[in-house]
Motif scaffolding. Structure first.
Motif, short mmCIF file in Angstrom:
data_model
loop_
_atom_site.label_atom_id
_atom_site.label_comp_id
_atom_site.label_asym_id
_atom_site.label_seq_id
_atom_site.Cartn_x
_atom_site.Cartn_y
_atom_site.Cartn_z
N ILE A 169 65.99 14.29 14.02
CA ILE A 169 66.94 14.65 12.65
C ILE A 169 67.41 13.16 12.84
CG2 ILE A 169 68.99 15.17 11.77
CD1 ILE A 169 68.74 17.46 14.49
N TYR A 170 66.92 12.88 10.76
CA TYR A 170 67.90 11.99 10.59
C TYR A 170 68.61 11.94 9.49
CZ TYR A 170 63.15 9.93 12.19
OH TYR A 170 61.93 9.65 12.94
N VAL A 171 69.98 11.96 9.48
CA VAL A 171 71.47 11.76 8.60
C VAL A 171 72.35 10.21 7.85
CG1 VAL A 171 73.68 12.61 8.22
CG2 VAL A 171 71.89 13.10 10.55
N SER A 172 71.97 9.90 6.96
CA SER A 172 72.93 9.59 6.04
C SER A 172 74.19 9.36 6.05
CB SER A 172 71.72 9.37 4.58
OG SER A 172 72.32 10.47 3.81
N ASP A 173 74.90 8.41 6.65
CA ASP A 173 76.07 8.38 5.84
C ASP A 173 76.56 7.06 5.58
OD1 ASP A 173 79.18 7.67 6.77
OD2 ASP A 173 78.35 8.82 8.76
N TRP A 174 77.58 7.44 4.30
CA TRP A 174 77.12 6.32 3.44
C TRP A 174 78.83 5.38 3.55
CZ3 TRP A 174 82.32 6.04 1.14
CH2 TRP A 174 82.65 7.13 1.19
N ARG A 175 79.12 6.06 4.71
CA ARG A 175 81.21 5.55 5.36
C ARG A 175 80.43 4.28 6.34
NH1 ARG A 175 86.86 8.03 4.90
NH2 ARG A 175 86.05 7.49 2.53
N MET A 176 79.41 4.94 7.29
CA MET A 176 78.77 3.97 7.89
C MET A 176 77.73 3.08 7.90
SD MET A 176 80.30 4.86 11.29
CE MET A 176 79.12 5.18 12.99
N LYS A 177 77.25 3.44 6.27
CA LYS A 177 76.43 2.56 5.94
C LYS A 177 75.27 2.29 7.31
CE LYS A 177 79.46 -0.31 3.50
NZ LYS A 177 80.30 -1.59 2.91
N THR A 178 74.70 3.75 7.52
CA THR A 178 73.94 3.95 8.48
C THR A 178 72.54 4.71 8.10
OG1 THR A 178 74.90 5.47 9.38
CG2 THR A 178 75.08 3.00 10.36
N VAL A 179 71.42 4.64 9.05
CA VAL A 179 70.31 6.35 8.75
C VAL A 179 70.39 6.52 10.46
CG1 VAL A 179 67.97 6.75 8.79
CG2 VAL A 179 69.32 6.11 6.83
N THR A 180 71.10 7.82 10.89
CA THR A 180 70.93 7.77 12.32
C THR A 180 70.35 9.00 12.48
OG1 THR A 180 73.83 7.50 12.17
CG2 THR A 180 72.20 8.81 14.32
N ARG A 181 69.34 8.51 14.14
CA ARG A 181 68.47 9.65 14.76
C ARG A 181 68.99 9.79 15.61
NH1 ARG A 181 63.18 7.53 17.29
NH2 ARG A 181 61.59 9.56 17.10
N LEU A 182 68.40 11.42 15.50
CA LEU A 182 69.10 12.49 16.82
C LEU A 182 67.62 12.72 17.14
CD1 LEU A 182 71.26 12.59 14.40
CD2 LEU A 182 73.17 13.43 16.27
N ASN A 183 67.52 13.56 18.53
CA ASN A 183 66.70 14.77 18.49
C ASN A 183 66.96 15.65 18.26
OD1 ASN A 183 68.74 14.89 20.95
ND2 ASN A 183 67.02 13.90 22.63
N TRP A 184 66.20 16.72 19.11
CA TRP A 184 66.75 18.31 18.28
C TRP A 184 67.69 19.11 19.53
CZ3 TRP A 184 66.19 20.82 14.28
CH2 TRP A 184 65.62 21.07 12.95
N GLN A 185 68.00 18.19 20.30
CA GLN A 185 69.12 18.24 21.53
C GLN A 185 70.80 17.93 20.56
OE1 GLN A 185 65.72 16.80 23.09
NE2 GLN A 185 65.98 19.03 22.43
N GLY A 186 70.57 17.32 20.13
CA GLY A 186 71.83 16.15 19.58
C GLY A 186 71.94 15.25 19.76
#
Length: 513
Positions: A406-423
């Motif tokens: 799972i990839y999440v873009s966070d405009w305030r953190m200025k990041t792309v975060t990668r998670l597995n399906w367990q969170g």
């Protein structure tokens, strides 16, 4: 158990000259034969399935002989054969890669053994035990490599044979004009293609290592010490057919599609996009509270659906169903796309103001800004996992998924975060000015809009590296990638109506595949 009368089934007699061969048993109800096709779930079903799970009030169901007549030599027939041929070629290339990797990996182990022998001659007899330990380690490496290589080779060969057998059967049925069987075989082939595409990514995760022997430089002075003979270093060999060499991406001057219609009350603001097919783009127009269907070949809006609130993001749940986030209403609106028409279905309440959404294998991943969190739900609204934490998210605007991440873009953190399906967080890329829309290629490469730098950044699947692939863009919001055509779709978010009323198309180089 009777079939609902609303299906209006024809009599059991078959018109002259037409062969009815509905003799395939239902996998769920062994005593029943498959006779129907559910368009909403892309499923071949029997009478019991229709009665219990695919009722006419919920699904569009057809009697197969009523719709199979035009399947012979149809576009769908040729498209599926083409797709099967494409994936078969990929497995052929994988098989060739495995053979090359076998030679290289086994050769590297041979070199390791030779290095051990050479170094052994330079020391005295007391190192016999250490020599044997080093050889055992090298042989264990070879066994592990052989096991992984055998797994890759066997999977490649088995899947290739399966595809070839299925393709031969389809061609044979087409020649015999057996429309019903051909229709069912093509539908099974569609599912086969989806599963084998997933398998390609799973197999690419197998590690095959190439080793070299590095002698211990101080061992001559440590003959009396309990020390190892040396270290085994390695580098991972890649399946080159699945991980093409990195090349600079080339882009052509973008085209633009006008998405402003006569039904709009204000200028457009496209906050979400997804592709149903390479020629069918679905967009959410926040300002006009609408979902729009865009045909790429005609570069025009072909249908528009007014919603009960302002939509933010959209994802394809199935081939004919969409899920749209309505953040102020704190609901997810499901929309049907049957017959290229947008129709509202049911809604699902959620636990906050929902923004980004992505669907994968019957699950929905939804990002929230109020409260700040990420949730994994099933399509009935059951919460499977909730992820919170200021060290993870502050404004998780968009989300995209594949079978492993799972990839999440966070405009305030200025990041792309990668998670597995367990969170669990398993990676993060922070080289972004302000991250907005996000999309994935088939090989796991991430493309994210960096509004601050007016660029699109390409991030590796493990979020370890990134580079700018498009720059000098207008202030942009949403992004969507079609890997089949290597085309990137980007919406604008400027103060000029003429910019926001169109979607830009960029043709990337073939390295996106």
């Amino acid at each position: 158990m009777s079939v609902p009368q609303t299906l209006h089934l024809p009599s059991t007699s078959v018109p002259a000259g037409k062969t009815c061969d509905l003799n395939m048993p239902c996998p769920k109800h062994k005593r029943e034969l498959i006779k129907f096709y559910c368009h909403d779930h892309s499923a071949l079903v029997c009478s019991v399935c229709v009665t219990l799970e695919h009722t006419v009030n919920m699904c569009k169901v057809n009697y197969i002989p009523d719709i199979s007549g035009k399947i012979i030599d149809s576009k769908e027939y040729h498209d599926i054969l083409k797709a099967m041929d494409t994936i078969s070629n990929k497995y052929h290339k994988m098989s060739a890669d495995v053979k090359k990797m076998t030679v290289k990996s086994n050769g590297s182990v041979t070199n390791v053994l030779a290095g051990i022998k050479k170094f052994r001659k330079e020391i005295n007899q007391r190192l016999d035990e250490l020599e044997r330990q080093a050889e055992d380690a090298a042989k264990a490496i070879q066994q592990e490599n052989d096991k992984n290589l055998k797994t890759l080779e066997t999977a490649s060969d088995d899947i290739t044979k399966s595809l070839e057998t299925s393709a031969d059967s389809i061609k044979h049925l087409n020649t015999l004009k057996q429309a019903d069987r051909l229709f069912m075989e093509l539908k099974y082939a569609e599912q086969m293609i989806k599963e084998y595409k997933k398998t390609l990514h799973q197999l690419s995760a197998y590690n095959v290592k190439e080793y070299s022997f590095e002698p211990n430089e101080v061992i001559s002075s440590l003959l009396e010490a309990d020390s190892s003979l040396g270290d085994l270093s390695h580098k991972t060999l890649k399946l080159t057919s699945l991980t093409p060499a990195v090349k600079p991406r080339q882009t052509l001057y973008p085209d633009e599609i006008c998405i402003k219609t006569s039904k709009d009350n204000s200028s457009c603001w496209i906050t979400g996009m997804t592709l149903l097919t390479p020629d069918l783009l679905i967009i959410t127009d926040h300002n006009n509270s609408a979902v729009k269907m865009v045909e790429i070949c005609n570069q025009s809006v072909t249908d528009q659906l007014k919603l009960d609130g302002q939509p933010y993001d959209v994802t394809a749940v199935t081939g004919t169903e969409l899920a749209v986030t309505l953040h102020e209403e704190q609901t997810i609106q499901f929309v049907s796309t049957t017959s290229n028409k947008l129709v509202k279905k049911h809604t699902m309440n959620v636990d906050g103001k929902c923004y980004g959404i992505s669907s994968q294998s019957g699950k929905l991943v939804v990002s929230f800004m109020f409260p700040v969190m990420l949730q994994i739900l099933d399509t009935n609204g059951t919460i499977l996992t909730t992820i919170r934490g200021e060290n993870i998210f502050r404004n998780p605007t968009y989300v995209t998924t594949n079978s492993s991440s799972i990839y999440v873009s966070d405009w305030r953190m200025k990041t792309v975060t990668r998670l597995n399906w367990q969170g669990d967080v398993i990676g993060s890329y922070g080289g972004i000015g302000q991250s907005r829309g996000i999309t994935l290629s088939d090989d796991g490469t991430v493309f994210v809009c960096d509004s601050e730098r007016k660029a699109v950044v390409e991030v590796t699947a493990d979020c370890s590296k990134g580079k700018v692939v498009l720059k000098d863009l207008k202030w942009h919001r949403a992004v969507c990638l079609c890997t089949e055509t290597c085309r990137l779709y980007i919406s604008s978010d400027t103060g000029f109506h003429k910019d926001n009323n169109s979607v830009q198309m960029f043709n990337l180089s073939k390295t996106c595949n």
